[in-house]
Design a protein around this motif. Sequence first.
Motif, PDB file in Angstrom:
ATOM      1  N   LYS A 182     -46.429  -7.263 -41.062  1.00  0.00           N
ATOM      2  CA  LYS A 182     -46.539  -5.879 -40.238  1.00  0.00           C
ATOM      3  C   LYS A 182     -44.968  -5.610 -39.863  1.00  0.00           C
ATOM      4  CE  LYS A 182     -51.355  -5.706 -39.470  1.00  0.00           C
ATOM      5  NZ  LYS A 182     -51.965  -7.033 -39.695  1.00  0.00           N
ATOM      6  N   VAL A 183     -44.819  -4.532 -40.379  1.00  0.00           N
ATOM      7  CA  VAL A 183     -43.473  -4.207 -39.636  1.00  0.00           C
ATOM      8  C   VAL A 183     -43.668  -3.498 -38.332  1.00  0.00           C
ATOM      9  CG1 VAL A 183     -41.185  -3.072 -40.062  1.00  0.00           C
ATOM     10  CG2 VAL A 183     -42.506  -3.958 -41.896  1.00  0.00           C
ATOM     11  N   GLY A 184     -43.087  -3.691 -37.072  1.00  0.00           N
ATOM     12  CA  GLY A 184     -43.117  -3.193 -35.937  1.00  0.00           C
ATOM     13  C   GLY A 184     -42.749  -1.622 -35.864  1.00  0.00           C
ATOM     14  N   ARG A 185     -43.034  -0.900 -35.262  1.00  0.00           N
ATOM     15  CA  ARG A 185     -42.528   0.723 -35.325  1.00  0.00           C
ATOM     16  C   ARG A 185     -41.000   0.574 -35.271  1.00  0.00           C
ATOM     17  NH1 ARG A 185     -45.518   5.543 -32.702  1.00  0.00           N
ATOM     18  NH2 ARG A 185     -43.901   6.299 -33.939  1.00  0.00           N
ATOM     19  N   LYS A 186     -40.311   1.078 -36.091  1.00  0.00           N
ATOM     20  CA  LYS A 186     -38.818   1.509 -35.655  1.00  0.00           C
ATOM     21  C   LYS A 186     -38.578   2.560 -34.923  1.00  0.00           C
ATOM     22  CE  LYS A 186     -37.248  -1.268 -39.316  1.00  0.00           C
ATOM     23  NZ  LYS A 186     -36.334  -1.691 -40.295  1.00  0.00           N
ATOM     24  N   LEU A 187     -38.132   2.441 -33.708  1.00  0.00           N
ATOM     25  CA  LEU A 187     -37.948   3.428 -32.976  1.00  0.00           C
ATOM     26  C   LEU A 187     -36.364   3.918 -32.555  1.00  0.00           C
ATOM     27  CD1 LEU A 187     -40.719   2.464 -30.370  1.00  0.00           C
ATOM     28  CD2 LEU A 187     -40.663   4.279 -31.829  1.00  0.00           C
ATOM     29  N   VAL A 188     -35.870   2.760 -32.817  1.00  0.00           N
ATOM     30  CA  VAL A 188     -34.194   3.558 -32.508  1.00  0.00           C
ATOM     31  C   VAL A 188     -33.778   4.681 -32.881  1.00  0.00           C
ATOM     32  CG1 VAL A 188     -31.921   2.577 -32.286  1.00  0.00           C
ATOM     33  CG2 VAL A 188     -33.817   0.930 -31.721  1.00  0.00           C
TER      34      VAL A 188
ATOM     35  N   TYR B 246     -35.046   7.491 -31.665  1.00  0.00           N
ATOM     36  CA  TYR B 246     -34.620   7.775 -30.487  1.00  0.00           C
ATOM     37  C   TYR B 246     -33.153   8.462 -30.346  1.00  0.00           C
ATOM     38  CZ  TYR B 246     -34.274   6.602 -25.480  1.00  0.00           C
ATOM     39  OH  TYR B 246     -34.026   6.652 -24.153  1.00  0.00           O
ATOM     40  N   LEU B 247     -32.473   7.763 -31.191  1.00  0.00           N
ATOM     41  CA  LEU B 247     -31.170   8.270 -31.198  1.00  0.00           C
ATOM     42  C   LEU B 247     -31.053   9.667 -31.790  1.00  0.00           C
ATOM     43  CD1 LEU B 247     -29.261   5.085 -32.524  1.00  0.00           C
ATOM     44  CD2 LEU B 247     -28.982   6.136 -30.198  1.00  0.00           C
TER      45      LEU B 247
ATOM     46  N   LEU C 292     -32.066  12.152 -29.130  1.00  0.00           N
ATOM     47  CA  LEU C 292     -31.191  12.039 -28.082  1.00  0.00           C
ATOM     48  C   LEU C 292     -30.001  12.898 -28.500  1.00  0.00           C
ATOM     49  CD1 LEU C 292     -30.420   8.569 -26.604  1.00  0.00           C
ATOM     50  CD2 LEU C 292     -31.095  10.742 -25.244  1.00  0.00           C
TER      51      LEU C 292
ATOM     52  N   THR D 284     -46.731 -12.176 -41.140  1.00  0.00           N
ATOM     53  CA  THR D 284     -45.679 -11.998 -39.974  1.00  0.00           C
ATOM     54  C   THR D 284     -45.489 -10.745 -39.598  1.00  0.00           C
ATOM     55  OG1 THR D 284     -44.333 -11.902 -42.016  1.00  0.00           O
ATOM     56  CG2 THR D 284     -44.253 -14.158 -40.941  1.00  0.00           C
ATOM     57  N   ILE D 285     -44.814 -10.580 -38.224  1.00  0.00           N
ATOM     58  CA  ILE D 285     -44.583  -9.431 -37.978  1.00  0.00           C
ATOM     59  C   ILE D 285     -43.258  -9.295 -37.861  1.00  0.00           C
ATOM     60  CG2 ILE D 285     -44.819  -7.940 -35.803  1.00  0.00           C
ATOM     61  CD1 ILE D 285     -47.638  -8.966 -35.309  1.00  0.00           C
ATOM     62  N   VAL D 286     -42.567  -8.301 -38.519  1.00  0.00           N
ATOM     63  CA  VAL D 286     -40.964  -7.920 -38.421  1.00  0.00           C
ATOM     64  C   VAL D 286     -40.921  -7.256 -37.251  1.00  0.00           C
ATOM     65  CG1 VAL D 286     -39.352  -7.081 -39.703  1.00  0.00           C
ATOM     66  CG2 VAL D 286     -40.991  -8.105 -41.046  1.00  0.00           C
ATOM     67  N   ARG D 287     -40.129  -7.402 -36.469  1.00  0.00           N
ATOM     68  CA  ARG D 287     -39.605  -6.702 -35.465  1.00  0.00           C
ATOM     69  C   ARG D 287     -38.219  -6.068 -35.406  1.00  0.00           C
ATOM     70  NH1 ARG D 287     -42.774  -6.813 -31.129  1.00  0.00           N
ATOM     71  NH2 ARG D 287     -44.398  -8.386 -31.012  1.00  0.00           N
ATOM     72  N   GLU D 288     -38.218  -4.926 -34.741  1.00  0.00           N
ATOM     73  CA  GLU D 288     -36.867  -4.297 -35.123  1.00  0.00           C
ATOM     74  C   GLU D 288     -35.764  -4.869 -34.285  1.00  0.00           C
ATOM     75  OE1 GLU D 288     -35.504   0.527 -34.764  1.00  0.00           O
ATOM     76  OE2 GLU D 288     -36.997  -0.074 -33.727  1.00  0.00           O
TER      77      GLU D 288
ATOM     78  N   GLN E   5     -25.807   0.064 -31.429  1.00  0.00           N
ATOM     79  CA  GLN E   5     -26.205   1.501 -31.974  1.00  0.00           C
ATOM     80  C   GLN E   5     -26.219   2.544 -30.847  1.00  0.00           C
ATOM     81  OE1 GLN E   5     -29.849  -1.209 -33.359  1.00  0.00           O
ATOM     82  NE2 GLN E   5     -29.998   0.409 -34.870  1.00  0.00           N
ATOM     83  N   PHE E   6     -26.280   2.016 -29.695  1.00  0.00           N
ATOM     84  CA  PHE E   6     -26.276   3.254 -28.639  1.00  0.00           C
ATOM     85  C   PHE E   6     -24.982   3.519 -28.165  1.00  0.00           C
ATOM     86  CE2 PHE E   6     -30.458   1.483 -28.694  1.00  0.00           C
ATOM     87  CZ  PHE E   6     -31.296   2.685 -28.262  1.00  0.00           C
TER      88      PHE E   6
ATOM     89  N   VAL F 163     -24.093   7.347 -27.686  1.00  0.00           N
ATOM     90  CA  VAL F 163     -25.121   8.009 -26.792  1.00  0.00           C
ATOM     91  C   VAL F 163     -24.334   7.717 -25.480  1.00  0.00           C
ATOM     92  CG1 VAL F 163     -27.144   8.044 -25.479  1.00  0.00           C
ATOM     93  CG2 VAL F 163     -26.890   7.775 -28.163  1.00  0.00           C
TER      94      VAL F 163
END
Lengths: 475, 245
Positions: free
Chosen positions: A458-464, A467-468, A471, B222-226, B232-233, B236
């Motif tokens: 599962k791929v966690g939601r990609k928010l960056v 969001y950017l 913004l 598995t869980i893929v995290r960002e 990246q910021f 901003v």
Amino acid sequence: MSVLQNGAAPLRAMDDESDVEEEALVADYREQVQYEGMEELEQVTSLTMAQQTDDIQSRLAAAAQPLDFSAPLEVKFASYDNYCSLFHFILNSDGPVDLEPPSYYWAWDVIDEFIYQFNSFCSYRNRVARQGSNEEDIQILREAPNTWGCYSVLNVLYSLIQRSQINEQLAAMKRNEDPMAVAGDYGSKPLYRMLGYFSIIGLLRVHCLLGDFSLALKTLDDIELNKKAMFARVMAAHFTTYYYVGFSYMMMRRYADAIRMFSHILIYVSRTKNFQKNAQYDSISKKNDQMYALIAICVAFHPTRLDDTIHTALREKYGDQLVKLQRGGPESLPIFEELFRSSCPKFISPTPPDFDNPELNVDPLEHHLAIFMDEVKTNMWSPTVKSYLRLYTTMDLKKLAGFLEVEPEKLRGWLLVNKQRSRQTRWTDNGLLDGEIVTSSDLDYAMQGDLIHISEAKVGRKLVDWYLRNLARTY
Amino acid sequence: MGVSFDYTPDRPEHIDTILNGLDRYNPETTSVFQEYVTQQCEERTVDSYANLALLKLYQFNPHLAKDETITNILVKCLTIFPSPDFSLALHLLPPHILTPASASSALPAAGDAPLSEAVQKLNVLNNLLGRASYSEFWSTLDSDDLYADLIADVAGFEELIRIRIALTISQSVREIERPVLESWLGMQGEGFEKFVRGVCGWGLEGSVVKVPLNKENEAKGTIVRENVKIEQFSRVIRRAYEQPS
């Protein structure tokens, strides 16, 4: 007319909204350019060698001019002779020729036009032989097997590369050294350096046209694909490079890499299209659509998340087709074929055709298509299998076979195939042929006898990104 | 473990030199490459990048082409399925090679009709392997004497293929019924047991063959995290400072 034209200098400033009018202007302008090109070409052929050297600048300019698509054979032959004598002059004079290229994109235009003419000549020759109706042309072509021959075209490209020491220069630049130290007498001159550089891109293209996809990618070993690369300064070169690299990756079944290439350039084009409302952009838009079609094919093989810009445009242009491709099965085959036909390069066969056996002169496109379609057929059940497996964590093989109405033995095969095909080589570093084998699918499974264990990454939601972007909008 | 397509561990130096220079286009090197193909057939190695260079020479100089070498290269490609090498080799063969026999056999003048027949037969095998129809692969291989001729030069062809099949099986299977595996590997009885235990290192329990767990066949979720990086910021944040308050 698919020549990417750089010669199309800025059109008159025009800020009217009428697209129709603008197009008419572009077409008009193009006609003029072509007309002049033809005239110059004919003039050049009628001149003697001595006179020609006097007027070298005009020859340089002429070499970059596109040839009319329907030009008669004599003109094509004459054009070949012109290129030969021009390159002979540049390569084999006593020492480097002291010339400034007419413009920074001239070298690209020359190489581009040279290969384009070679390409269309080979296609034409093959077509004449296949149809076997135009006796006159057959006779002419039969007697001149070496005109626009593969060896001479490759010879020109390799000679320009070697003379300019361009590979050595690029390697030095990679090591952060001064390229001039290894450039030599020839390579230090802009004329040679640029011809050499674009000859590398030209080789990529020729190898790809001949169906040698691994060698095509190998050719770019010394070129770093990034925005600082020299080709990025000439839009058409930038565009062409990514198209052929992406296509070669696709044919090597490296779909993730192919998608990366196409996406890169398509995003670039969509960001810059506002400054390119001219003939150049016009001719690019056709290749643009072709690349979207290729992305659709690659995504069908390798489902992945696309950049939002690309995704939206893809749905707009090929929405219906994409749905069918992603569904797989026999119904998807005609769509794969249609998209491949409309977006592949104009493949050529390197040797003169067999004029005595017209049936043997199969269009190279059909050959490459047939091989590609075999791979499509191998893969066509993967979407079906995946869509079912996604619903379960364990599943009985015979039960699933019942759902799908196939023999259990067949289903076992499909499961093996899908698993194999979800492993792909993907580029990480070094040359374009380099890469690591990665599992590209988010769905994984294993068979324990008739029991299929299924798991999903599962791929966690990609928010960056989201969001950017928001913004940036509110700032 | 990234391996570049053009890299082969034990490539002889003289071959490497030719491949990296313009001699790869020199028709005189065909014989060197041809010998190299023979060597690969005998020593059970494969160097596709060099073999493609030979096919390219044939593409440019059709009169030099040797049917036997072409088919040997293709058979070698089969032994490393499911890689794309077989297709890449096909792309370099003459465009008429895959046109159905009915069209080409009607042409007595077509000197290479036997070649296109052989290539098409090998393509059938390639598709069967690619589609994981392994039992059909073995029955097809036995169905025609032409196949025996085609694979004759390639030492250990059947074993190499079996190893490749076992490899693809180990990627997605933890346990498999013996009869199924027998038909996939095209062998029975003692030979089968020896291969499964000795070569593959798998376990045999009654009528079930057990494949030890490996990275591919455990199928763990598995869980893929960002992965968020401060860079990246950067824009901003910079904007925030630049903005007159």
